[in-house]
Design an enzyme around this catalytic site. Structure first.
Site, PDB file in Angstrom:
ATOM      1  CG  PHE A  39      -1.751   1.241   1.363  1.00 23.83           C
ATOM      2  CD1 PHE A  39      -2.849   1.427   0.550  1.00 23.83           C
ATOM      3  CD2 PHE A  39      -1.440   2.214   2.298  1.00 23.83           C
ATOM      4  CE1 PHE A  39      -3.635   2.573   0.664  1.00 23.83           C
ATOM      5  CE2 PHE A  39      -2.216   3.360   2.420  1.00 23.83           C
ATOM      6  CZ  PHE A  39      -3.319   3.533   1.604  1.00 23.83           C
ATOM      7  CG  HIS A  76       2.147  -6.693   4.741  1.00 22.36           C
ATOM      8  ND1 HIS A  76       2.523  -7.410   3.628  1.00 22.36           N
ATOM      9  CD2 HIS A  76       1.339  -7.514   5.460  1.00 22.36           C
ATOM     10  CE1 HIS A  76       1.973  -8.609   3.672  1.00 22.36           C
ATOM     11  NE2 HIS A  76       1.253  -8.697   4.775  1.00 22.36           N
ATOM     12  N   GLY A  80      -8.008  -8.713   3.936  1.00 22.14           N
ATOM     13  CA  GLY A  80      -8.990  -8.660   5.010  1.00 22.14           C
ATOM     14  C   GLY A  80     -10.218  -7.895   4.574  1.00 22.14           C
ATOM     15  CG  ASP A 166     -13.273   9.457  10.386  1.00 23.38           C
ATOM     16  OD1 ASP A 166     -14.421   9.058  10.672  1.00 23.38           O
ATOM     17  OD2 ASP A 166     -12.869   9.572   9.214  1.00 23.38           O
TER      18      ASP A 166
END
Length: 269
Positions: A39, A76, A80, A166
């Site tokens: 990512f 990483h 999920g 948030d």
């Protein structure tokens, strides 16, 4: 520099497949090569390294500073899913929230980054100033401001912690090996933990289950905590309405107004 696929291919090499990862800023991507998946994001906060070390976000693999000063981070990529609203009353959510709020490492890092504590007084001042500037005059706002001002002496709390601010269910990621993460740390604050706890409980959990959730977190329900949670949820609801109203997000604005009316009715009951 704007992060884009061409630029990332130059950085990583042609053997990587790169795709936009979504999000409002368009500055996030994921890259895949055989069984490796990353990512990627531009100009993530230095706070990310501590979050990774604490196991609160997926592992930080590398950080690269570019010639123009931009910083690219690679984490990483976790297989999920985002949590569903019905998942938010689970013990692992309460425990991770507690871990974040009790982390000395996170608090020290935010302080080193120059973050100043958020206070009820400053929140109320900002709300009043914004309402006056936008001339957003609603009777519900007037009622809410009266309550926020009256309760201000009762919501002062000295023990400030790192708050995510948030805690929407979409920001909680459960990996395929059952590891829970809280992501999207673009707006962390040093503040009363009731900011996070109140919004989470009011948004997702039946009131009869609040004490059970708080027990998993490590707190008991007190009158003081109840007042602080209500105060912050009321304030955050107004902020959300002002934000969505300024962007002409009609659906979200109307939903916020309904939530505000319910909160005001709660105060009268």
């Amino acid at each position: 520099m704007t992060l884009n696929v061409t630029w990332l291919e130059h950085l990583l090499g042609k053997e990587w497949e790169i795709f936009p990862a979504g999000g409002a800023t368009g500055e996030a991507y994921y890259a895949e090569q055989e069984d490796q998946k990353l990512f990627l994001k531009r100009n993530s906060s230095p706070f990310l390294a501590v979050l990774s070390a604490e196991g609160i976000v997926p592992k930080l693999i590398w950080t690269k500073r570019m010639e123009n000063g931009d910083v690219i981070t690679a984490q990483h990529w976790m297989n999920g899913r985002e949590l569903k609203p019905k998942d938010m009353d689970k013990e692992n959510v309460a425990q991770l929230m507690s871990k974040i709020h009790h982390s000395r490492e996170l608090l020290d890092m935010l302080k080193r980054l120059g973050k100043q504590p958020l206070t009820p007084d400053s929140i109320l001042e900002d709300i009043v100033r914004t309402i006056e500037f936008e001339q957003y005059l609603l009777p519900e706002f007037e009622q809410a401001i009266v309550i926020l001002k009256e309760q201000l002496p009762n919501v002062q709390y000295e023990e400030k912690v790192v708050c995510h601010c948030d805690v929407n269910h979409n920001n909680w990621i459960l990996s395929d090996v059952n590891q829970l993460y809280l992501v999207d740390w673009d707006g962390p604050m040093i503040a009363d933990p009731a900011i996070d706890i109140g919004m989470l409980l009011y948004s997702y959990i039946e009131e009869k289950k609040w004490e059970e959730w708080l027990s998993s977190y490590g707190l008991g329900m007190t009158e003081g905590l109840q007042k602080r949670m209500y105060w912050y949820v009321l304030a955050q609801t107004i902020v959300s309405i002002l934000f969505n109203g300024s962007r002409n997000n009609i659906k979200e604005t109307n939903e916020g107004l309904e939530s505000l009316k319910a909160l005001l009715n709660r105060a009268l009951s």
